[in-house]
Write a protein that holds these residues in place. Structure first.
Motif, mmCIF file in Angstrom:
data_model
loop_
_atom_site.group_PDB
_atom_site.id
_atom_site.type_symbol
_atom_site.label_atom_id
_atom_site.label_comp_id
_atom_site.label_asym_id
_atom_site.label_seq_id
_atom_site.Cartn_x
_atom_site.Cartn_y
_atom_site.Cartn_z
ATOM 1 N N PRO A 194 14.077 15.072 -9.003
ATOM 2 C CA PRO A 194 14.772 14.343 -7.947
ATOM 3 C C PRO A 194 14.066 13.005 -7.722
ATOM 4 O O PRO A 194 12.927 12.808 -8.166
ATOM 5 C CB PRO A 194 14.611 15.263 -6.731
ATOM 6 N N ALA A 195 14.742 12.106 -7.046
ATOM 7 C CA ALA A 195 14.128 10.809 -6.770
ATOM 8 C C ALA A 195 12.845 10.999 -5.968
ATOM 9 O O ALA A 195 12.820 11.727 -4.964
ATOM 10 C CB ALA A 195 15.105 9.935 -5.995
ATOM 11 N N LEU A 196 11.778 10.372 -6.435
ATOM 12 C CA LEU A 196 10.484 10.421 -5.745
ATOM 13 C C LEU A 196 10.393 9.178 -4.869
ATOM 14 O O LEU A 196 10.053 8.084 -5.343
ATOM 15 C CB LEU A 196 9.351 10.476 -6.771
ATOM 16 N N THR A 197 10.719 9.332 -3.605
ATOM 17 C CA THR A 197 10.901 8.167 -2.739
ATOM 18 C C THR A 197 10.291 8.376 -1.360
ATOM 19 O O THR A 197 9.960 9.496 -0.967
ATOM 20 C CB THR A 197 12.396 7.866 -2.525
ATOM 21 N N ALA A 198 10.210 7.268 -0.635
ATOM 22 C CA ALA A 198 9.916 7.320 0.785
ATOM 23 C C ALA A 198 11.115 7.954 1.505
ATOM 24 O O ALA A 198 12.120 8.304 0.879
ATOM 25 C CB ALA A 198 9.641 5.912 1.307
ATOM 26 N N THR A 199 11.014 8.064 2.809
ATOM 27 C CA THR A 199 12.023 8.823 3.550
ATOM 28 C C THR A 199 13.184 7.983 4.063
ATOM 29 O O THR A 199 14.124 8.542 4.639
ATOM 30 C CB THR A 199 11.378 9.541 4.746
ATOM 31 N N LEU A 264 11.129 15.398 -1.856
ATOM 32 C CA LEU A 264 10.162 15.964 -2.794
ATOM 33 C C LEU A 264 8.818 15.262 -2.746
ATOM 34 O O LEU A 264 7.765 15.921 -2.747
ATOM 35 C CB LEU A 264 10.725 15.932 -4.218
ATOM 36 N N LEU A 265 8.796 13.933 -2.722
ATOM 37 C CA LEU A 265 7.519 13.229 -2.750
ATOM 38 C C LEU A 265 6.668 13.623 -1.549
ATOM 39 O O LEU A 265 5.469 13.900 -1.689
ATOM 40 C CB LEU A 265 7.727 11.714 -2.787
ATOM 41 N N GLY A 266 7.264 13.653 -0.374
ATOM 42 C CA GLY A 266 6.513 14.058 0.809
ATOM 43 C C GLY A 266 5.986 15.478 0.688
ATOM 44 O O GLY A 266 4.866 15.784 1.122
ATOM 45 N N GLN A 267 6.774 16.370 0.082
ATOM 46 C CA GLN A 267 6.322 17.746 -0.121
ATOM 47 C C GLN A 267 5.122 17.798 -1.059
ATOM 48 O O GLN A 267 4.175 18.562 -0.831
ATOM 49 C CB GLN A 267 7.475 18.579 -0.671
ATOM 50 N N LEU A 268 5.152 16.989 -2.104
ATOM 51 C CA LEU A 268 4.023 16.947 -3.032
ATOM 52 C C LEU A 268 2.770 16.391 -2.360
ATOM 53 O O LEU A 268 1.653 16.856 -2.623
ATOM 54 C CB LEU A 268 4.373 16.095 -4.256
#
Length: 286
Positions: A194-199, A264-268
């Protein structure tokens, strides 16, 4: 062992340092064109070997004993760039890597109006033919680009840029940290992430508002004609190909190519990714 290419570049270097938060140095290696530029990593215990995407023999040595290889996309555009990335991925497979990772972009698709997104799609197609597991890291648009685009706006009291659309600007350091988690411990995602992005995705109207709040100086957002903006960039010393590439970003933003956000990025990271306000504050502090 995890091997990272392009480890003397900004994203590659940051990713290696993030990997060292998760793994001992003996489990991390780098493939670089000039080993002299990676002596800081060698000093940390990272394995440093010379490797060039255009020289498969060098990659065979650089990728030896790799369990996973991260192919960091380079700056060469078009078919030549795709061929180089595909060659590196094949070399990783041939060296016995169990999974190949590649740094793509959030809007990657073959029919994108953004040239580099089309290139990433072609590379992903080549990865799909490897016959070995692969992961394409759909990194968000680098937030440090804002520093170039807002330069002089506070002094003028005006942000002069072409028509735009929402962009989920994402800090490169957050992407390096998130990519390192995926490389070191997963989850192992097959194919594109999925896109690895800010919120949040914001426009330059929002950027002008934040600039005004952060500096205490009113900054007005003004839309400039594409050709006028392009000519001004070239006149001020920006090479024409680079200026056209930046203009393509505005075209893509208008087409809402960069407005996707994903958790996803925040979860990582285990925290919220850095915001546009943080990126602007960092740019102003430089």
């Amino acid at each position: 062992m995890i091997i990272v290419t392009g480890a003397t570049g900004a994203l590659g270097s940051a990713t290696v340092h993030e990997l060292l938060r998760h793994l001992p140095p003996s489990e991390v290696g780098v493939s670089v064109r000039d080993t002299a530029k990676a002596q800081d990593l060698a000093g940390l215990g990272v394995r440093v070997r010379q490797g060039d995407f255009a020289d498969p023999d060098s990659l065979a040595h650089a990728f030896a004993d790799a369990d996973r290889v991260l192919v960091v996309s380079g700056s060469t555009l078009g078919p030549e760039g795709v061929a180089l990335h595909a060659a590196a991925a094949r070399a990783a497979r041939d060296a016995g890597a169990e999974r190949v990772f590649y740094t793509a972009h959030q809007d990657t698709r073959a029919d994108s109006p953004v040239p580099f997104a089309v290139d990433h799609a072609a590379t992903e197609a080549a990865l799909a033919e490897l016959g070995t597991p692969w992961t394409s890291l759909r990194n968000g648009f680098y937030a440090h680009t804002l520093g170039w685009l807002i330069a002089g706006a506070v002094e003028r009291g005006e942000l002069l840029l072409p028509e735009d659309g929402p962009v989920s600007w994402t800090a490169r350091e957050d992407l390096a940290a998130g990519d390192a988690v995926l490389l070191a411990q997963g989850p192992m995602i097959d194919g594109p992430t999925p896109a690895l992005t800010a919120t949040a995705a914001v426009t330059f109207d929002d950027v002008a508002r934040v600039l005004s709040e952060v500096t205490g100086t009113t900054v007005r957002r003004t839309v400039v004609d594409d050709d006028e903006w392009l000519a001004e960039q070239i006149a001020h010393g920006t090479p024409e190909p680079a200026a056209r590439l930046l203009l393509g970003m505005f075209h893509g933003a208008r087409a809402r190519e960069f407005d996707e956000v994903d958790p996803l990025l925040g979860q990582l990271l285990g925290r919220e990714p850095l915001t546009v306000r943080a990126a602007i504050e960092a740019a102003l502090a430089r």
